[in-house]
Motif scaffolding. Sequence first.
Motif, mmCIF file in Angstrom:
data_model
loop_
_atom_site.group_PDB
_atom_site.id
_atom_site.type_symbol
_atom_site.label_atom_id
_atom_site.label_comp_id
_atom_site.label_asym_id
_atom_site.label_seq_id
_atom_site.Cartn_x
_atom_site.Cartn_y
_atom_site.Cartn_z
ATOM 1 N N LYS A 31 6.041 3.358 -7.003
ATOM 2 C CA LYS A 31 7.070 2.444 -7.491
ATOM 3 C C LYS A 31 7.247 1.283 -6.516
ATOM 4 C CE LYS A 31 10.982 4.902 -5.377
ATOM 5 N NZ LYS A 31 12.323 5.507 -5.638
ATOM 6 N N VAL A 32 7.786 0.197 -7.049
ATOM 7 C CA VAL A 32 8.144 -0.977 -6.247
ATOM 8 C C VAL A 32 9.602 -0.834 -5.841
ATOM 9 C CG1 VAL A 32 8.403 -3.487 -6.251
ATOM 10 C CG2 VAL A 32 6.474 -2.423 -7.468
ATOM 11 N N PRO A 33 9.932 -1.021 -4.564
ATOM 12 C CA PRO A 33 11.318 -0.859 -4.125
ATOM 13 C C PRO A 33 12.275 -1.802 -4.844
ATOM 14 C CG PRO A 33 9.840 -0.929 -2.235
ATOM 15 C CD PRO A 33 9.024 -1.305 -3.432
ATOM 16 N N ARG A 34 13.442 -1.299 -5.159
ATOM 17 C CA ARG A 34 14.450 -2.123 -5.825
ATOM 18 C C ARG A 34 14.834 -3.339 -4.987
ATOM 19 N NH1 ARG A 34 17.468 -0.801 -10.309
ATOM 20 N NH2 ARG A 34 16.250 0.618 -11.593
ATOM 21 N N GLU A 35 14.849 -3.171 -3.676
ATOM 22 C CA GLU A 35 15.249 -4.276 -2.817
ATOM 23 C C GLU A 35 14.321 -5.472 -2.983
ATOM 24 O OE1 GLU A 35 17.145 -6.760 -0.372
ATOM 25 O OE2 GLU A 35 17.898 -4.858 -1.175
ATOM 26 N N GLU A 79 0.834 -1.201 0.000
ATOM 27 C CA GLU A 79 0.000 0.000 0.000
ATOM 28 C C GLU A 79 0.868 1.250 0.000
ATOM 29 O OE1 GLU A 79 -3.147 1.712 -0.856
ATOM 30 O OE2 GLU A 79 -3.571 -0.306 -0.098
ATOM 31 N N SER A 80 1.977 1.200 0.701
ATOM 32 C CA SER A 80 2.889 2.348 0.700
ATOM 33 C C SER A 80 3.578 2.498 -0.655
ATOM 34 C CB SER A 80 3.940 2.210 1.809
ATOM 35 O OG SER A 80 4.806 1.110 1.568
ATOM 36 N N TRP A 81 3.765 1.388 -1.366
ATOM 37 C CA TRP A 81 4.335 1.463 -2.709
ATOM 38 C C TRP A 81 3.362 2.149 -3.659
ATOM 39 C CZ3 TRP A 81 5.777 -4.449 -3.174
ATOM 40 C CH2 TRP A 81 6.621 -4.782 -2.109
ATOM 41 N N GLY A 119 -0.184 -3.360 -9.820
ATOM 42 C CA GLY A 119 1.003 -2.594 -10.175
ATOM 43 C C GLY A 119 2.281 -3.344 -9.854
ATOM 44 N N PHE A 120 2.306 -4.023 -8.722
ATOM 45 C CA PHE A 120 3.452 -4.857 -8.377
ATOM 46 C C PHE A 120 3.598 -5.988 -9.385
ATOM 47 C CE2 PHE A 120 4.472 -8.940 -6.214
ATOM 48 C CZ PHE A 120 5.837 -8.752 -6.092
ATOM 49 N N ALA A 121 2.475 -6.636 -9.702
ATOM 50 C CA ALA A 121 2.511 -7.765 -10.630
ATOM 51 C C ALA A 121 3.086 -7.361 -11.977
ATOM 52 C CB ALA A 121 1.106 -8.347 -10.797
ATOM 53 N N VAL A 122 2.610 -6.262 -12.530
ATOM 54 C CA VAL A 122 3.052 -5.889 -13.871
ATOM 55 C C VAL A 122 4.474 -5.343 -13.865
ATOM 56 C CG1 VAL A 122 2.246 -3.485 -13.972
ATOM 57 C CG2 VAL A 122 2.187 -4.911 -16.037
ATOM 58 N N SER A 173 3.107 0.812 -10.137
ATOM 59 C CA SER A 173 3.864 0.593 -11.362
ATOM 60 C C SER A 173 4.126 1.943 -12.009
ATOM 61 C CB SER A 173 3.065 -0.300 -12.317
ATOM 62 O OG SER A 173 3.537 -0.195 -13.636
ATOM 63 N N ASP A 174 5.385 2.276 -12.217
ATOM 64 C CA ASP A 174 5.702 3.554 -12.843
ATOM 65 C C ASP A 174 5.512 3.442 -14.359
ATOM 66 O OD1 ASP A 174 8.327 1.976 -12.397
ATOM 67 O OD2 ASP A 174 8.901 3.395 -13.956
#
Length: 381
Positions: free
Chosen positions: A38-42, A31-33, A85-88, A211-212
């Motif tokens: 964006k999804v964190p690089r880590e 939710e914070s993403w 967004g994370f999935a894509v 997702s950016d």
Amino acid sequence: MNDLPFLTEDHERFRDTLRRFIQTEVVPHAESWEDAGKVPREVLRQLGELGYLGIRYPATYGGAELDTVYSAILAEELGRSTFGGFAVTVLVHTDMASPHLGNFGNAEQLARWMPGIIAGKTICAVAVTEPDAGSDVAGIKARAVRDGDHYVLTGTKMFITNGVHGDLYFVGVKTDTSVKGSRGISIFAVEKGTPGFSVGRSLKKTGWLCSDTAELVFDQCRVPAANLIGGEHKGFYSIMRNFQNERIVLGAQAMGEAQQALDLTVDYVRNRKAFGGVLWDKQAIRQRLAMLSAKVAAGRQLAYHSARLDAQGHECVKEVSMVKAYCGELVNEVMYTCQQFHGGMSYVRETAIERMARDARIQAIGGGATEVMLEEVAKRL
């Protein structure tokens, strides 16, 4: 009972490990993403360490050398996360952008970029779509002109996932403007920071918020000729081949989303009190959810059937086009009904079903609009 009996214990272990990772490392934080865009690089690096970013690639570069069925499992479980967004973000990297390199890159290109891609250190994007060229790839206007040992790229790309925060972009441009249509297209690998390449703007979307998505601008962008992927004027073949993979994983993702929405809704209506009982007591609600469950089961079977055909090397454009059309429309039908049965809370941003409904809308558009997919099916009837 396993409703996909061809899946082995190895498939199920792959799924279980991924599902645990998503439940512990993604769902509590995503939710914070969404707020950050964006999804964190880590998190992407962690997926790389677990082997999920190189499913189909050679072990030489750190890949797992598995097949399309594993990609479908990956996509389905990412869909079940409830964060489209994370999935894509992941699937564009693994199954829509990097396959241009995996399928057509030469030895030097593979050695240069593939280890970082598989490890999650080099995030990929694919830049084919333009303001006037979406599903119609033949409408590409961006061009590249040879200048010594470089090509000079000029043009604009639109709706590019991972466009803002990506590292390596596979860009489709015209290298022969004397021919019409899809001929004369080439694919170039363009690294972030290349002079003349910039992010024009970050696009604000209805869904897929973590997702950016970007507009990309190429203004006399000089790209080494060594970055040409698969040979000059051969890009259309790479794009068409990769569309198959892209549409399989989008269909599987959609069915993961749809199944999770149904699970959430069944749980909700079993507990939501109304009119002296619970909503589950209403026959109309039970039967509508039952029918949707049957449709999702059918869509899931179709997606995995296409994945198996692809893994076995069969020509399956018709089946894959069916997957994209059917699953993309079905996930929206499911979300509409699930929102309806959640009532007013489904229109509040704090609920998963509201987010999932927004995220699902693009499934009937991106990666090949439903109407385009149905034409592909019709041509093969």
